[in-house]
Design a protein around this motif. Structure first.
Motif, PDB file in Angstrom:
ATOM      1  N   LEU A  16     -46.680 -12.927  -8.753  1.00 27.13           N
ATOM      2  CA  LEU A  16     -45.224 -12.165  -9.049  1.00 27.13           C
ATOM      3  C   LEU A  16     -44.885 -13.240  -8.175  1.00 27.13           C
ATOM      4  O   LEU A  16     -44.351 -13.330  -7.311  1.00 27.13           O
ATOM      5  CB  LEU A  16     -45.786 -10.565  -7.453  1.00 27.13           C
ATOM      6  CG  LEU A  16     -44.798  -9.740  -7.275  1.00 27.13           C
ATOM      7  CD1 LEU A  16     -44.248  -9.078  -8.539  1.00 27.13           C
ATOM      8  CD2 LEU A  16     -45.370  -8.698  -6.423  1.00 27.13           C
ATOM      9  N   VAL A  86     -46.618 -10.981 -13.044  1.00 18.61           N
ATOM     10  CA  VAL A  86     -45.816 -10.127 -13.401  1.00 18.61           C
ATOM     11  C   VAL A  86     -44.302 -10.918 -12.442  1.00 18.61           C
ATOM     12  O   VAL A  86     -44.351 -10.992 -12.095  1.00 18.61           O
ATOM     13  CB  VAL A  86     -46.338  -8.729 -12.384  1.00 18.61           C
ATOM     14  CG1 VAL A  86     -45.008  -7.581 -12.194  1.00 18.61           C
ATOM     15  CG2 VAL A  86     -47.789  -8.962 -12.361  1.00 18.61           C
ATOM     16  N   GLY A 110     -46.592  -7.527 -16.326  1.00 16.05           N
ATOM     17  CA  GLY A 110     -46.225  -6.703 -15.836  1.00 16.05           C
ATOM     18  C   GLY A 110     -44.242  -6.927 -15.763  1.00 16.05           C
ATOM     19  O   GLY A 110     -44.716  -7.989 -15.249  1.00 16.05           O
TER      20      GLY A 110
END
Length: 283
Positions: A16, A86, A110
């Motif tokens: 992330l 992401v 994402g």
């Protein structure tokens, strides 16, 4: 050409990447690195020209372009050995995340967009950015941002009830390097409309927005939710433009819940179709 960015990171697993606002640094994501580390590998770069990442050589003839920042982010993924991630960003970080989505859709798992917008600058707004760039270079100081931008970065609740947050945001603005400011302002002034990118998005998205954001209205966030095929919207009460710092607990709850959904979908896809090969190698 991509620049090697200074990064702070924590945790392991699905990457992330969180990209900071203008003119702040990756330090603004300290709460999120801690809160999400048990779920995923949280990577927070200092974008080029900010924090501990190298300032720009403004004598280079290539025009400032947010695609350059997207290339820097792709290089971060390569460095850590990730094929996909992401990608999230707040304000300018959101612009860079959308530039990444346009340039590297195959590397996107994402998208997280916080207190940002897809629209390009109006001619007047772009001209104002270029004027700020000229001013900070002429003065050799971020003074104009400290005086004019910093007070707009937090909401009224933060201004009256969270003096430590106000101090930290103002401190980061004061530390910003003039060449980094000028390069980023010129790059943002030249950015395209990312609306078509959002409409074509084929990965899940989370939109987070402070209800006291004085710079980007909540209606913009709702418009992005409608434009993206698979998007959720989390509205944070009592937060302004830098919602991740103003209401970190609420921000982390929304992000954590959404990341769990992405991880569950990822696990189900792997179960059905075999390992997705999201890792390339460990650098």
């Amino acid at each position: 050409m991509a620049q090697e960015l200074n990064c702070r990171h924590s945790g392991s697993g699905m990457p992330l990447v969180l990209l900071h606002a203008f003119p702040l640094t990756s330090w603004m994501w300290d709460a999120q690195r801690s809160a999400l580390a048990d779920l995923c590998h949280v990577i927070t770069p200092d974008l080029r020209g900010f924090g501990a990442s190298e300032p720009h050589d403004l004598s280079v003839t290539d025009a400032p372009d947010l695609d350059r920042m997207a290339e820097d982010v792709a290089a971060v993924l390569d460095r850590y050995g990730f094929r996909k991630a992401v990608i999230g960003g707040l304000s300018m970080g959101g612009y860079v995340a959308m530039a990444f989505a346009r340039k590297y859709p195959e590397r996107l798992e994402g998208l997280v967009l916080a207190d940002t917008k897809p629209e390009a600058d109006t001619p007047a707004a772009a001209a104002a950015r270029r004027e700020i760039a000229d001013t900070v270079l002429h003065e050799g100081s971020p003074r104009v941002l400290v005086e004019e931008l910093a007070p707009k970065l937090f909401g009224r609740t933060t201004a009256t009830q969270r003096p430590g947050v106000v101090e930290n945001i103002r401190w980061m603005v004061e530390q910003a390097h003039p060449t980094g400011i000028a390069w980023a302002e010129r790059a943002m002034a030249a950015r395209p409309d990312y609306g078509p990118v959002l409409a074509a998005l084929d990965v899940p998205a989370l939109i987070v927005h402070g209800d006291e954001d004085a710079m980007i209205p909540l209606e913009t966030a709702r418009g992005m939710q409608e434009a993206i095929p698979d998007a959720e919207l989390a509205v944070l009460r009592g937060a302004g433009h830098i919602a991740s710092m103003e209401t970190p607990g609420e921000f982390d709850v929304a992000l954590r819940r959404w990341v769990k959904k992405v991880l569950a979908a990822r696990k189900e896809a792997e179960r059905k179709h075999g390992h997705l090969g999201l890792r390339m190698h460990r650098a």
